[in-house]
Design a protein around this motif. Structure first.
Motif, PDB file in Angstrom:
ATOM      1  N   PRO A 361       0.799  -1.240   0.000  1.00 54.85           N
ATOM      2  CA  PRO A 361       0.000   0.000   0.000  1.00 54.85           C
ATOM      3  C   PRO A 361       0.823   1.278   0.000  1.00 54.85           C
ATOM      4  O   PRO A 361       0.283   2.353  -0.273  1.00 54.85           O
ATOM      5  N   THR A 362       2.110   1.205   0.298  1.00 56.00           N
ATOM      6  CA  THR A 362       2.938   2.410   0.249  1.00 56.00           C
ATOM      7  C   THR A 362       3.525   2.651  -1.141  1.00 56.00           C
ATOM      8  O   THR A 362       4.168   3.677  -1.370  1.00 56.00           O
ATOM      9  N   SER A 363       3.295   1.722  -2.076  1.00 61.82           N
ATOM     10  CA  SER A 363       3.764   1.897  -3.453  1.00 61.82           C
ATOM     11  C   SER A 363       2.635   2.461  -4.307  1.00 61.82           C
ATOM     12  O   SER A 363       1.461   2.203  -4.043  1.00 61.82           O
ATOM     13  N   ARG A 364       2.987   3.231  -5.359  1.00 65.23           N
ATOM     14  CA  ARG A 364       1.981   3.902  -6.162  1.00 65.23           C
ATOM     15  C   ARG A 364       1.835   3.268  -7.541  1.00 65.23           C
ATOM     16  O   ARG A 364       2.817   2.866  -8.179  1.00 65.23           O
ATOM     17  N   THR A 365       0.602   3.213  -7.983  1.00 67.76           N
ATOM     18  CA  THR A 365       0.248   2.625  -9.275  1.00 67.76           C
ATOM     19  C   THR A 365       0.831   3.453 -10.419  1.00 67.76           C
ATOM     20  O   THR A 365       0.903   4.685 -10.337  1.00 67.76           O
ATOM     21  N   SER A 366       1.211   2.784 -11.495  1.00 70.81           N
ATOM     22  CA  SER A 366       1.728   3.473 -12.675  1.00 70.81           C
ATOM     23  C   SER A 366       0.683   4.446 -13.229  1.00 70.81           C
ATOM     24  O   SER A 366      -0.512   4.149 -13.278  1.00 70.81           O
ATOM     25  N   THR A 367       1.150   5.625 -13.642  1.00 73.84           N
ATOM     26  CA  THR A 367       0.234   6.635 -14.190  1.00 73.84           C
ATOM     27  C   THR A 367      -0.290   6.245 -15.573  1.00 73.84           C
ATOM     28  O   THR A 367      -1.191   6.906 -16.096  1.00 73.84           O
ATOM     29  N   THR A 368       0.256   5.192 -16.168  1.00 68.29           N
ATOM     30  CA  THR A 368      -0.216   4.749 -17.492  1.00 68.29           C
ATOM     31  C   THR A 368      -1.251   3.630 -17.391  1.00 68.29           C
ATOM     32  O   THR A 368      -1.683   3.095 -18.409  1.00 68.29           O
ATOM     33  N   ARG A 369      -1.665   3.293 -16.172  1.00 73.70           N
ATOM     34  CA  ARG A 369      -2.531   2.127 -15.999  1.00 73.70           C
ATOM     35  C   ARG A 369      -3.868   2.253 -16.730  1.00 73.70           C
ATOM     36  O   ARG A 369      -4.330   1.300 -17.358  1.00 73.70           O
ATOM     37  N   TRP A 370      -4.521   3.432 -16.660  1.00 78.87           N
ATOM     38  CA  TRP A 370      -5.811   3.570 -17.352  1.00 78.87           C
ATOM     39  C   TRP A 370      -5.646   3.395 -18.860  1.00 78.87           C
ATOM     40  O   TRP A 370      -6.498   2.773 -19.517  1.00 78.87           O
ATOM     41  N   ARG A 371      -4.559   3.905 -19.418  1.00 76.49           N
ATOM     42  CA  ARG A 371      -4.326   3.735 -20.850  1.00 76.49           C
ATOM     43  C   ARG A 371      -4.154   2.261 -21.184  1.00 76.49           C
ATOM     44  O   ARG A 371      -4.692   1.765 -22.183  1.00 76.49           O
ATOM     45  N   GLU A 372      -3.430   1.537 -20.326  1.00 75.46           N
ATOM     46  CA  GLU A 372      -3.222   0.111 -20.567  1.00 75.46           C
ATOM     47  C   GLU A 372      -4.545  -0.650 -20.513  1.00 75.46           C
ATOM     48  O   GLU A 372      -4.789  -1.558 -21.325  1.00 75.46           O
ATOM     49  N   ILE A 373      -5.402  -0.272 -19.569  1.00 72.28           N
ATOM     50  CA  ILE A 373      -6.705  -0.938 -19.457  1.00 72.28           C
ATOM     51  C   ILE A 373      -7.538  -0.690 -20.705  1.00 72.28           C
ATOM     52  O   ILE A 373      -8.178  -1.605 -21.252  1.00 72.28           O
ATOM     53  N   LEU A 374      -7.558   0.563 -21.180  1.00 75.77           N
ATOM     54  CA  LEU A 374      -8.336   0.892 -22.373  1.00 75.77           C
ATOM     55  C   LEU A 374      -7.805   0.162 -23.604  1.00 75.77           C
ATOM     56  O   LEU A 374      -8.577  -0.340 -24.432  1.00 75.77           O
ATOM     57  N   GLU A 375      -6.485   0.096 -23.719  1.00 75.98           N
ATOM     58  CA  GLU A 375      -5.901  -0.559 -24.895  1.00 75.98           C
ATOM     59  C   GLU A 375      -6.182  -2.052 -24.923  1.00 75.98           C
ATOM     60  O   GLU A 375      -6.259  -2.656 -26.001  1.00 75.98           O
ATOM     61  N   SER A 376      -6.361  -2.655 -23.753  1.00 73.45           N
ATOM     62  CA  SER A 376      -6.609  -4.097 -23.706  1.00 73.45           C
ATOM     63  C   SER A 376      -8.101  -4.443 -23.684  1.00 73.45           C
ATOM     64  O   SER A 376      -8.466  -5.611 -23.699  1.00 73.45           O
ATOM     65  N   SER A 377      -8.947  -3.395 -23.661  1.00 74.13           N
ATOM     66  CA  SER A 377     -10.391  -3.669 -23.572  1.00 74.13           C
ATOM     67  C   SER A 377     -10.989  -3.795 -24.973  1.00 74.13           C
ATOM     68  O   SER A 377     -10.494  -3.234 -25.944  1.00 74.13           O
ATOM     69  N   SER A 378     -12.070  -4.544 -25.050  1.00 77.03           N
ATOM     70  CA  SER A 378     -12.764  -4.733 -26.337  1.00 77.03           C
ATOM     71  C   SER A 378     -14.181  -4.195 -26.256  1.00 77.03           C
ATOM     72  O   SER A 378     -15.070  -4.631 -26.975  1.00 77.03           O
TER      73      SER A 378
END
Length: 709
Positions: A361-378
């Motif tokens: 919980p002290t580590s932060r999520t990559s700022t590109t995560r939403w883009r990665e989710i969108l690119e992998s979604s259909s």
């Protein structure tokens, strides 16, 4: 031991003389009979209290000696070369204004031959006449000296009156600035807390009482101890920032409040000044008080920390949250500190907010995560929904503050202020993307910044707060989960939350309403309108950028303007560049010209839209013979022109500023805006206006704007 009372000196000293002046005043404050000080009266002076003192063989101090309250007091008027000091001392007088009870230093005029001004072809009705001001109001109600009142009543416009105000320190200069506003005479008098003296005597006790009046402290400061005296003399521009507060500012520093208080105001109106002073005041009142001073970015937090140390190095700055003293941190660092302090117990808060767990919980999520989710979604969502801006905003404004953990809860949650309507099918499709985002974050165990604030808030809600007072700067940029964290950090009660904000400077987050997150101002809201940093000419340019934008404050009310400046200067230079090369040439030309006028290079800043342009400008300036350096997270250095993004410049100020890229949009930015719905696009455009407004108000003296077509 004598008490030293400082004023804003008419003559600015260089470093070597300033050091000698400090040594003289330190000796004076310890023992005014010390050999070598030569504290002497002046024969035939207009004020028998005046004294001079030897700083060295060439420089002498001019001061007034007052006896009262069991000790001597020295009001330091300034330091001049020997002959000039004798001349000044012979003709200055310290007196109590019989109308408003404030101290004033008068100087007997030296006869000079005056050339009559040319008679204008078409006489212009003076500004104060147009505003309905009368000589009787100025002289008999406000206590403006008659000669100054006549000059004020002859001023044709704002700039002429402001030029007059700049020639007068303290309460008189502030009063002249206020006269140019639509405020009534009574409102002006109330703002400066003017009131007639109980007795009209000019003895030492009367003067000492006058010197302690709130408006007097905008010009005269009682110095407490040798260490404070050293800081006042050694510092450059900061003493005015630190000591000579406007009576209105001082009121917000000292006044107790029954709950959350909000102080708004435009750039340069002194909100941060008030916050730092208030942090010091709270820490002084209670040594065991746990005070949190926070803001949006790390750079601004570092600036707050430095300014507090400069204001008073004795104030304890705690190194861990929950300890006595002032804990200064950016709001995201604050959330991280709460999570670290919770240890293993933070898992329960993670579960309540997200419905699942996180291993790191002290580590932060990559700022590109939403883009990665969108690119992998259909999915088949329309582009105004299937984009990073909409999804991240929906997550931070709707899902996290409401602690939505599953699809059923998301179907039911209210979405106030969200422009895109979502039917059940669209909500389910959006939730699928959110669930994928959370699932991916669960794999690497991280929290994003908004999640971390929400988790920290949930933990504190179950365990209790870690602060007695929380002070917030740049509140307009904070997100809903930030506000939930701050609300949970301190129990509801007197002086719990003090919030400074300017909705015109919102350049990061989305619009937020405090009442939705348990922060109820309930009439405890005030506004600062006098700008101390930016000249009136630069301020007019900056305010024009905001014209046509609909700005709303943290209480969901329309944000007003009506700001005025206490300073005057040249008009901004605005020029168009037909190409990138022409733009770079123009930037170099302005920076070079200012340095040729002996402006220190580190007081010149070039502000650009992004880091790519920053590096390009640095290279171009160096190639054109202008030494420049890029500034990112580090503290700006000396000897080179500074180039930084407009975002990085927030909270800073410079003597001269070049704004570059104004009005330019890259193809990528145009494409991004094209994917947004109308509400998101309008909000993005407001933030773009605000960014240029913020950048323009970084300039103290001169502003050049280069617009690229």
């Amino acid at each position: 031991m004598p008490t030293i009372i400082m004023t804003k000196w008419p003559v600015k000293l260089d470093g070597s003389v300033r050091a000698k002046a400090m040594s003289f005043l330190q000796k004076l404050s310890a023992d005014d009979t010390t050999a070598g000080l030569h504290v002497e009266p002046i024969n035939n002076s207009v004020d028998p209290r005046v004294r001079t003192g030897r700083v060295d063989q060439f420089w002498r101090a001019v001061m007034f000696r007052l006896e009262g309250q069991g000790e001597s007091h020295y009001v330091i008027h300034g330091v001049w070369p020997h002959d000039d000091a004798i001349a000044v001392a012979s003709r200055v007088r310290l007196k109590v204004n019989p109308i408003n009870g404030l101290p004033q230093i008068e100087e007997t005029a030296v006869p000079v031959e005056v050339t009559p001004p040319p008679v204008p072809k078409q006489p212009v009705e003076p500004l104060l006449t147009r505003l309905g001001r009368t000589r009787a109001e100025l002289v008999d109600r406000l206590g403006v000296p008659e000669d100054v009142a006549d000059l004020a009543l002859a001023a044709e416009d704002d700039d002429a009156l402001l030029e007059l105000a700049q020639r007068h320190n303290g309460w008189l200069g502030l009063l002249l600035v206020d006269l140019a506003t639509p405020d009534s005479i009574d409102e002006i008098a109330d703002r400066l807390q003017l009131q007639a003296p109980k007795q009209t005597g000019d003895d030492d006790e009367d003067l000492l009482q006058s010197l302690r009046r709130p408006a007097a402290r905008a010009q005269f400061a009682f110095i407490e101890g040798q260490e404070e005296l050293r800081r006042v003399i050694e510092a450059d521009d900061f003493p005015a920032w630190r000591i000579f507060l406007h009576p209105e500012q001082r009121q917000y520093v000292e006044k107790p409040y029954g709950g959350p208080f909000r102080l708004s105001g435009g750039a340069g109106t002194g909100k941060t000044v008030v916050l730092v002073h208030r942090a010091r005041a709270l820490a002084t009142q209670r040594k065991d008080a746990r005070i949190v001073l926070t803001t949006f970015t790390t750079n601004l937090a570092d600036s707050l920390r430095d300014n507090l140390a400069l204001l008073d190095p004795i104030v304890t700055q705690s190194t861990a949250i929950g300890q006595p003293g002032v804990y200064v941190a950016g709001v995201d660092a604050l959330a991280a500190a709460v999570i670290r302090s919770a240890g293993a117990a933070i898992a329960n808060a993670v579960l309540r907010v997200l419905g699942d767990t996180r291993s790191a919980p002290t580590s932060r999520t990559s700022t590109t995560r939403w883009r990665e989710i969108l690119e992998s979604s259909s999915g088949s969502l329309p582009p105004e929904i299937a984009n990073e801006t909409f999804l991240s905003t929906e997550y931070s404004l709707v899902v996290l503050p409401n602690r939505v953990t599953n699809e059923t809860e998301y179907r039911r949650v209210r979405r106030p202020g969200r422009g895109v309507a979502l039917d059940r099918a669209k909500r389910d499709a959006v939730w699928a993307l959110i669930a994928a985002y959370r699932a991916q974050s669960r794999l690497d165990g991280t929290l994003d910044f908004a999640e971390a604030a929400a988790v920290a808030a949930a933990h504190l809600e179950s365990t209790g707060g870690l602060a007695d007072h929380v002070l917030v700067d740049e509140g307009q940029d904070l997100s809903p989960t930030h506000w939930q964290l701050l609300r949970a950090l301190v129990a509801e009660g007197p002086d719990d939350l003090f919030i400074a904000e300017d909705s015109h400077q919102r350049i990061y987050g989305n619009r937020t309403v405090l009442g939705r997150y348990g922060i109820r101002i309930v009439g405890r809201s005030r506004r600062l309108t006098l700008n101390y940093r930016t000249t009136a000419q630069n301020l007019r340019y900056a305010m024009a950028i905001l014209d046509g934008g609909a700005y709303v404050d943290l209480e969901d009310e329309a944000e007003g303007t009506g700001y005025r400046s206490a300073r005057s200067g040249p008009e901004p230079i605005v020029e168009d560049a037909g190409s990138l090369v022409a733009e770079l040439d123009a930037i170099a030309r302005h920076a070079r010209a200012w340095q040729e006028q002996e402006t220190k290079p580190e007081t010149i800043a070039v502000l650009v839209q992004d880091k790519f342009q920053r590096e390009r400008v640095v290279t171009a300036l160096n190639e054109r013979g202008v030494a420049a350096r890029a500034v990112d997270r580090e503290v700006p250095g000396k000897g080179r022109v500074l180039v930084m993004t407009m975002h990085r410049a927030k909270g800073m100020e410079f003597s001269k500023v070049v704004l570059a890229d104004v009005g330019f949009q890259s193809a990528a930015e145009k494409s991004r805006l094209g994917t947004l719905d109308d509400g998101e696009r309008q909000d993005a455009e407001l933030r773009a206006r605000s960014l240029v407004y913020v950048a323009a108000t970084r300039a103290r003296d001169e502003l050049a704007v280069v617009r690229r077509k």
